[in-house]
Every structure is written in C-alpha cells, then in structure tokens.
Design a protein around this motif. Sequence first.
Motif, PDB file in Angstrom:
ATOM      1  N   SER A   1       0.821  -1.212   0.000  1.00 27.63           N
ATOM      2  CA  SER A   1       0.000   0.000   0.000  1.00 27.63           C
ATOM      3  C   SER A   1       0.850   1.255   0.000  1.00 27.63           C
ATOM      4  O   SER A   1       0.513   2.242  -0.643  1.00 27.63           O
ATOM      5  CB  SER A   1      -0.938   0.014   1.207  1.00 27.63           C
ATOM      6  N   THR A   2       1.988   1.199   0.728  1.00 28.17           N
ATOM      7  CA  THR A   2       2.884   2.362   0.755  1.00 28.17           C
ATOM      8  C   THR A   2       3.411   2.647  -0.647  1.00 28.17           C
ATOM      9  O   THR A   2       3.395   3.786  -1.116  1.00 28.17           O
ATOM     10  CB  THR A   2       4.044   2.110   1.730  1.00 28.17           C
ATOM     11  N   CYS A   3       3.855   1.587  -1.346  1.00 33.43           N
ATOM     12  CA  CYS A   3       4.320   1.726  -2.728  1.00 33.43           C
ATOM     13  C   CYS A   3       3.242   2.346  -3.602  1.00 33.43           C
ATOM     14  O   CYS A   3       3.473   3.269  -4.380  1.00 33.43           O
ATOM     15  CB  CYS A   3       4.610   0.345  -3.303  1.00 33.43           C
ATOM     16  N   PHE A   4       2.088   1.770  -3.438  1.00 29.57           N
ATOM     17  CA  PHE A   4       0.936   2.165  -4.212  1.00 29.57           C
ATOM     18  C   PHE A   4       0.617   3.636  -4.022  1.00 29.57           C
ATOM     19  O   PHE A   4       0.404   4.378  -4.971  1.00 29.57           O
ATOM     20  CB  PHE A   4      -0.214   1.326  -3.685  1.00 29.57           C
ATOM     21  N   ASN A   5       0.618   4.051  -2.752  1.00 23.30           N
ATOM     22  CA  ASN A   5       0.275   5.439  -2.447  1.00 23.30           C
ATOM     23  C   ASN A   5       1.378   6.410  -2.857  1.00 23.30           C
ATOM     24  O   ASN A   5       1.114   7.590  -3.052  1.00 23.30           O
ATOM     25  CB  ASN A   5      -0.048   5.578  -0.957  1.00 23.30           C
ATOM     26  N   MET A   6       2.600   5.908  -2.997  1.00 23.13           N
ATOM     27  CA  MET A   6       3.656   6.781  -3.501  1.00 23.13           C
ATOM     28  C   MET A   6       3.463   7.022  -5.001  1.00 23.13           C
ATOM     29  O   MET A   6       3.661   8.122  -5.494  1.00 23.13           O
ATOM     30  CB  MET A   6       5.028   6.185  -3.204  1.00 23.13           C
ATOM     31  N   VAL A   7       3.057   5.978  -5.717  1.00 24.78           N
ATOM     32  CA  VAL A   7       2.793   6.156  -7.158  1.00 24.78           C
ATOM     33  C   VAL A   7       1.596   7.103  -7.350  1.00 24.78           C
ATOM     34  O   VAL A   7       1.601   7.965  -8.222  1.00 24.78           O
ATOM     35  CB  VAL A   7       2.521   4.792  -7.837  1.00 24.78           C
ATOM     36  N   GLY A   8       0.593   6.965  -6.486  1.00 22.11           N
ATOM     37  CA  GLY A   8      -0.604   7.803  -6.612  1.00 22.11           C
ATOM     38  C   GLY A   8      -0.418   9.212  -6.057  1.00 22.11           C
ATOM     39  O   GLY A   8      -1.252  10.081  -6.281  1.00 22.11           O
ATOM     40  N   GLY A   9       0.653   9.430  -5.277  1.00 18.02           N
ATOM     41  CA  GLY A   9       0.920  10.766  -4.737  1.00 18.02           C
ATOM     42  C   GLY A   9       0.378  10.988  -3.346  1.00 18.02           C
ATOM     43  O   GLY A   9       0.581  12.049  -2.760  1.00 18.02           O
ATOM     44  N   GLN A  10      -0.323  10.007  -2.795  1.00 16.94           N
ATOM     45  CA  GLN A  10      -0.883  10.185  -1.453  1.00 16.94           C
ATOM     46  C   GLN A  10       0.218  10.175  -0.396  1.00 16.94           C
ATOM     47  O   GLN A  10       0.075  10.756   0.668  1.00 16.94           O
ATOM     48  CB  GLN A  10      -1.927   9.098  -1.141  1.00 16.94           C
ATOM     49  N   ILE A  11       1.325   9.460  -0.684  1.00 19.61           N
ATOM     50  CA  ILE A  11       2.488   9.473   0.215  1.00 19.61           C
ATOM     51  C   ILE A  11       3.684   9.980  -0.583  1.00 19.61           C
ATOM     52  O   ILE A  11       3.885   9.583  -1.735  1.00 19.61           O
ATOM     53  CB  ILE A  11       2.779   8.055   0.770  1.00 19.61           C
ATOM     54  N   ARG A  12       4.466  10.867   0.016  1.00 21.55           N
ATOM     55  CA  ARG A  12       5.636  11.425  -0.653  1.00 21.55           C
ATOM     56  C   ARG A  12       6.801  10.441  -0.548  1.00 21.55           C
ATOM     57  O   ARG A  12       7.148  10.019   0.561  1.00 21.55           O
ATOM     58  CB  ARG A  12       6.001  12.731   0.068  1.00 21.55           C
ATOM     59  N   PRO A  13       7.390  10.057  -1.656  1.00 20.50           N
ATOM     60  CA  PRO A  13       8.484   9.077  -1.587  1.00 20.50           C
ATOM     61  C   PRO A  13       9.688   9.626  -0.837  1.00 20.50           C
ATOM     62  O   PRO A  13       9.975  10.821  -0.902  1.00 20.50           O
ATOM     63  CB  PRO A  13       8.845   8.845  -3.062  1.00 20.50           C
ATOM     64  N   GLY A  14      10.381   8.737  -0.118  1.00 18.25           N
ATOM     65  CA  GLY A  14      11.595   9.155   0.557  1.00 18.25           C
ATOM     66  C   GLY A  14      12.751   9.227  -0.429  1.00 18.25           C
ATOM     67  O   GLY A  14      13.599  10.096  -0.347  1.00 18.25           O
ATOM     68  N   ALA A  15      12.778   8.295  -1.376  1.00 20.10           N
ATOM     69  CA  ALA A  15      13.826   8.281  -2.402  1.00 20.10           C
ATOM     70  C   ALA A  15      13.302   7.513  -3.601  1.00 20.10           C
ATOM     71  O   ALA A  15      12.300   6.807  -3.518  1.00 20.10           O
ATOM     72  CB  ALA A  15      15.092   7.614  -1.863  1.00 20.10           C
TER      73      ALA A  15
END
Lengths: 252, 631
Positions: free
Chosen positions: A44-58
């Motif tokens: 889900s974290t990966c998913f939300n980084m692709v969707g923009g809901q979570i800001r990627p760390g790197a």
Amino acid sequence: MSALLEVTGLAKSFGGVRAVRDVSFSLNRAEMLAIIGPNGAGKSTCFNMVGGQIRPGAGSIMLEGENIAGLMPRQIWRRGVGRTFQISATFMSMTVRENVQMALMSHHGRIRALLPLANRLYAEEAVAILERIGLADRRDQMCGVLAYGDLKRVELAVAIAHRPKLLLMDEPTAGMSPSEREALMQLTASIVREEGMAVLFTEHDMDVVFAHAAHIVVMNRGAVVTVGTPAEVRDNSEVKRIYLGGTLEAAH
Amino acid sequence: MDLSFVVNQVLTGLAGASSLFLVASGLTLIFGVSRIVNFAHGSLFMLGAYAAVTIYGPVVAALGPAIGPWFAMLCAALAVGLVGVAIEVLILRRLYHAPHMLQILATFGIVLIMQDAVVLIWGYDQIVGPRIPGLRGAVTIFGLRFPQYELFMLFAGPAVFVGLWLLLHRTRWGTLVRAATRDREMADILGVDQAKLFTSVFFLGAALAGLAGGLQLPREPANIYLDVRVILEAFVVTVIGGLGSIGGALLASILIGLLQAFGILIFPKSTLVLVFAVMAIVLMFRPWGLLGRPEPQTTSDLAETKAAPPDRPYAAHLVVAVLAVLMVLPLFAPDYIVKLSTQAIIFGLLAFSLNFIVATGGILSFGHAAFFGIGAYTAAIAVKNYGVPAGAALLAAPLIAGVVALGVGWFIVRRTGIYLAMLTLAFAQIVWSVAFQWVELTGGDNGIVGVWMPGWASATGAYYYLTLAVCGTAIAVIWRAVFSPFGYTLRAGRDSALRCDAIGIDLRRHRVLAFALAGTAAGLAGSSFMFLKGGVDPSLLSMDISADALIMSLIGGVQTVVGPLVGAAAFTFLKAYIMPLTDQWRLVLGVIIIVLVLAFPRGIVGFVNARDWFSRTVTRSPIPAVEERTA
C-alpha cells in the motif's frame, strides 16, 4: 517502445521503520501488473507513492519519461493516472451518476463554473461510463446507501472517467463475493484490451492475481522478492518459502 | 526595564497563568473524552464565582476565617460540578454522535440560559468578593511589593496540575480517561462504561471551572461578563496547548499568562489581538497545538460528511409565490413590519451565505459576524469619513469583506472541524476588539451613527425594495451556486477530500474561494444592515451575531437549501415579538436552541420535507435519504 511506468529505487521510512526500500519495477501499456505480499509488506505504501498520497523518501517514478515522484495526487491525476481506494472514497451525498459527473467536470476543467446546473453537465457521458461498468440501473441512487460491491464499481467508474493511461487499483475486490470479483476483473481486463490502459493493482485473492496479471511483483518486508510472470512467480522457491507457503499449491 | 520589575511582571503573568490553567484543564479534559467543545465552560466559571460569593459569609461565620473561605470555595466548586453533571446527563449525552455544529450550538444555548439565570438570581450589579484572611498583605520581592494572594494563586495552578497528573496516571479512572481521550472507539470495545466515565469527567471539569471562579473572587468582583471573557481565554489556551492535552494546557497557560503580563506594556490597548495573533502563529506551525495529537476521524466527523443531499430546487411556482408576496408587502403592511422584513431579508442573506460554507462545504465557521461587521463598518466609514456616495458604499463594502475573507480563508481552510470553528471565532474576536479599541476610526463603543441612504432611498418602503433587489440577487447567486459545479465540488470536498484530490481537484483553493464568496455575501448583508439602522457599533461583530446566523440555519434546517431563509424570517419575527414580553430573551432563545438540537435537528424545512408533502415537486430516491442517520 519504452515502458509506460518505470519505478526505480523507491523507498520510504516512517520514523525509524523502513516501510519500503529499493523497489523497482516497470509497467507497459495495456498491461496488468499486480503487487502482492503479506500484510505489512509495503504494497500500500508503494501504491500510495505512485498515486501521490504518500511522498516518496527516495527513488523515481517515471510516467512516460516524466518523473512524477513527489507530485500532488491531483497533479498526477492530470498526467493521466486514475485510482481506486481500498476503503472506497466516494461522494456519499451524491448519486452514482453525480459521482461520475464530478470526475468529468474536473476532467473538463469546469469545477469553478457558477452558472450551469451541475447535474446536467456531462450527464450522458456519465451514463455511458456507468453502462459500461454495469451500474446504469443504479445511477440515481445515493452512494451512501449502496452495497459494498457496488461502491467498488463506482470507484472504478470515477477512476476511468478521464480515460487514464494508468489505473491504480488498491484491493479492488476486497469484500466482494467470488462471482463479483471475477466480473469486476473481467470488466477491467476488457477496458485494458479496448483502450490500451495499463493497470497496477494490489490484491489479496491469488485466484484473481494469477488469472489477470501479466506480471507480478512480490514484496516482503518492504523489499521486492521477485518480479515475473505468474508462472515464474508460482515456481519461485523463495516466494513459496517466504510468502506463499503451501497456500498456492493448495489453490492450484 | 529593571530586573525587579521584570521579575514582578513574570510573577504576575504566572499567577494569571494559574487561573487560566484551572479553567482550561477542565475544558480540555472534557473535550478529550467527549470531543465536545463546551462553550458553557466560562459560564460554569462565572457560576462558581457567584456561588462562592453567596455562601462565603455564612460559611465563614460558621467555620471561622481559617477554614471557612476554602470550604466555601470547595462547596461552590462541587455545586458547579453537579451543574456540569446535569448538563451532561440532560443534554450533551444525547449529542455525542451529532455533528459538531449541533454540539457547539447546544453548549451555546446553555451559555445563554446561564447568563439570564445569573441575572435572575443575582441581578445585574457586580458583587465584590471577600479578601481571604491571612492573604491580604503583600510580600516584597526584589524591592517591589507583590500581593500574597497572587503568590498563592501562583502555586494553585501547578498544585492542581500535579493532582490531575496523579489522578490520570496513578488511578484506574485516570487510565480509562486517557484511553478514551486517545481512542474513543477502542475504549468502547474494552468495555468502559462510557456514560459513567463521561459524567464523572464532566463533574471534574465543571468543578475545576467552578473552583477557578471562586478563586478569582479576591481579584475581581463576580459579574455577568465573566463567562464570555473566560471562555475566549480558555479556548485560546486549549487550542494552543492542543485540545485534550493537560500538559499542553499548562504550557499554553504560561505562554498566554506571560504574554498578557508583558503585552499590556507593549500594546496596552490590545492584548486580545496579541493573544489571538500568537494563537494563529502557533497553529500555523503546529496545526494540532503544542502538545495535541492529530484528530482521528471520529464518528461525529463522519456524521457530518454523510450529511444529506441538498433538496432539489423548489418548484418554481413556490418561489414565485413567495416573491410575489414580498413584492407587494409594503403596499399593505405597516412600516414596522416592512422594517422587520427588510431585516429578515438581510439576515436571510447572512444565514444563507454561512450555510453555504457550513452545510455544503463542511467549513464550520463560528466567526461569520466578522465579515458582516467589516461590511457594515467599511460602508459607514466610507460614507462618513471619505464622503463616498451611499449607493457605492453599499456595494463596495462587501468587496472589502470578500478580500479579507480571501486572506483569512487562505490561512484557515486547511483546518477542519472544531479547529476551524475556533480559528474563525478567534478572527472575529480580533476584528471585534479592533473595532472596539480603534476609537479614532470606528468610534469605539459608541460606533458610528447617522449614516443613511440619501433622500428617497431612506424611506422604509424604498429601502425595503432596495434590500430585496440587492440582497435577493445575492441570495439567488448563492442558491444557484449550490447546484452549480462550484457548489458540487465544494460538497464533494466535504464528502471525501481524498477522492477530490484523486480526481484532480485543488480543494484548498476551492474552499478558499467559497469562503471568500460567503464573506462577500456577509459583507453585503452587513452594509445593508448598516444603512437600515443608520449606523454601526461593535455588537455587529460579536459572537452573538455569528451564533444567531447559525441558529437561523438550525431553525430552518441546516441540510436544506431554503432552511436558512425560512429560519432567518422565523428568528427575526420571533425575536421582535418575544423580546418586548420578557427581559429574558436569552433564556428563551437558549431553550429554543436546545429543544431544536435535541428534538428537531432537521429544522422546519427538514421537517416539512420529511413529511413528503411536496412529493409531486420534490424528487426523492425511493431509499431513505442518508439524513435519517444524521438526525
């Protein structure tokens, strides 16, 4: 032709916990890619980084050659990425049709218009989408009273309203009956075939995953264990050992 | 500024902080478990002061000067605690799952009732409190005299903090309170008897407020203005500290106490502005206060997001019929009725614009009076000081209000729910204190008088038609906006911010624009009202006006489009006809609010709609609307 989506070295920590580290995969047009893994694997974290809901760390997330990592969800949507949520997020006080109309109004850049009546705008276009999803008979019902499976389909209708190049589906069939699951995935597959849309999805039901995904990313403890076709993943001993155990054998 | 003076001011500030903490700790404790912001907390403080001053004489006569004073204050605190229990059991217990707006209005109703109750029992005159035997003198600190009682107060706050900390961390009851504060649903699952827990927390919180009221007596007389002053200070402290955090309340009390002690030297006129400015700055960097936690999605928030859809545009013939009556009204109605109707139309616009952001947008503003007042003052000052033609002032003043709303909105719409309500209230209070204290520009307490429309337009009938045209147009614009893509997007944001973001909507910008639109409309209502009354005074900016606008929506029906208009008319005429009959209008209004909140939360229009009397004209889905669950 280069891949539609190219994820490289994606990572994210929450506090001291490295939820996702060094995740890379790619996705072609008109392809369905599944991310699977046990609870807490970082799907889900990966998913939300692709969707923009979570800001990627790197890491980078290249969509058609443009890095979308760290953009706002609405900016990512503008670039042709639609998504559905695990816990469906719909406009509860609106009808099914109005939910789709909202997406269409945003797509056509009309959300600040003060004069037109909103529920007449793009009504036919919305109904056409609902017919395709098989929800046309529910178009005038309030989302607040819909059954869970129907809400999932509303999510899909809203997500495809702006004809995305890439559709993100987070646990699209959770809470559905087996026949509903199959129907929804068949529907998604037909949209993929007809419009060349790519789908990235997470899913718990292995039947769904192995029946529909062209490639599978297996994650465990925040890292990618393996990437491959369903057959390759099924035969991967490490996948069997770490994640699937005996359940896959039992299922097939 | 020499050292001894600084030390003296620090001590004064800390003594003030103690008193603030006593009130704020109870407020934050109650919020922690019940998620209700208790507007009546200041009233409980006031009640404590009156109760203590009443029993002080007899108790001291019976028990002597050593124990008597403390026993009197303790008894007063316990009595106030019991009042708190009554409030919880009779009213608030029924509202734990209600939307924030209903909770706030219910506690505001209690404020109104208590104000009149205090006047009925003790009269309007302030009652000077006793000075405690043994603490009447002063001590010398660094060569400056410091009152003994202030020194005592300085230690009272920390003592209560330690007591509360032990209670919360060393008893089973305290563990339950902390569990409920952290996660109400989890506490529920663990088998906590919520009813008992909540009642006991209310008792403790109310008793602390009552104790603070009693302890205030040697510093200032018991008076009927204590409640509003204290609640505003307590709000600031709890918001800065973080709602629900006792430690945060202590920290914020000290901050505000020192700010007041030193602020009065720098800005003698406007410590209030300073205090609210600090609050705004803190919230910008720490949205949940110094020690607060991000608010989890609570049940009451969900209840708000599941609010009913707006009713369909009413049958055109109904609107035409009402308009027709309004058009001919001055031809047969007496002047008095025409004036009242003008006022009802103006308040209709105020309530309508507020309901647009509250019900459609989920932006719970408790400071709409700010824009009403800015519109009124701008128009009055423009005409009086700058000789702007009245007509131009009427229409230009709202634009100023709108620009201010745009700026304020930009800061506050990121917040939601109760924090947003607090910030809007804080902003309105800042504007109020500016109007009150900038005497050269605003005329201070007296306001500005003698500003009328020129010649023909000042006649009652003519101004009625002018208002009908101008405010009616504004109402029509907002009415249309509710059903336009703009309004739908606003409602979409209320329903699911997550989904909005995922379909490309810049929700923050949208909410700011809606806030500015509502502010402009409120400004127009304000400038119209100014010309109706021929002047302004700071009461136009008071919390009462903000509350009245919400109450009008409540009376008419919050989740309906016409509700605020119906409510404004009902409110205006009710007030005009009841007020002359009684000195206790606030009591009557308070009771009306509480009955409405508890028994008819859907208001007049909601009630009528639910009957399905308009089944021919109002299309409804065959399945019960979501509002059933909200009610």
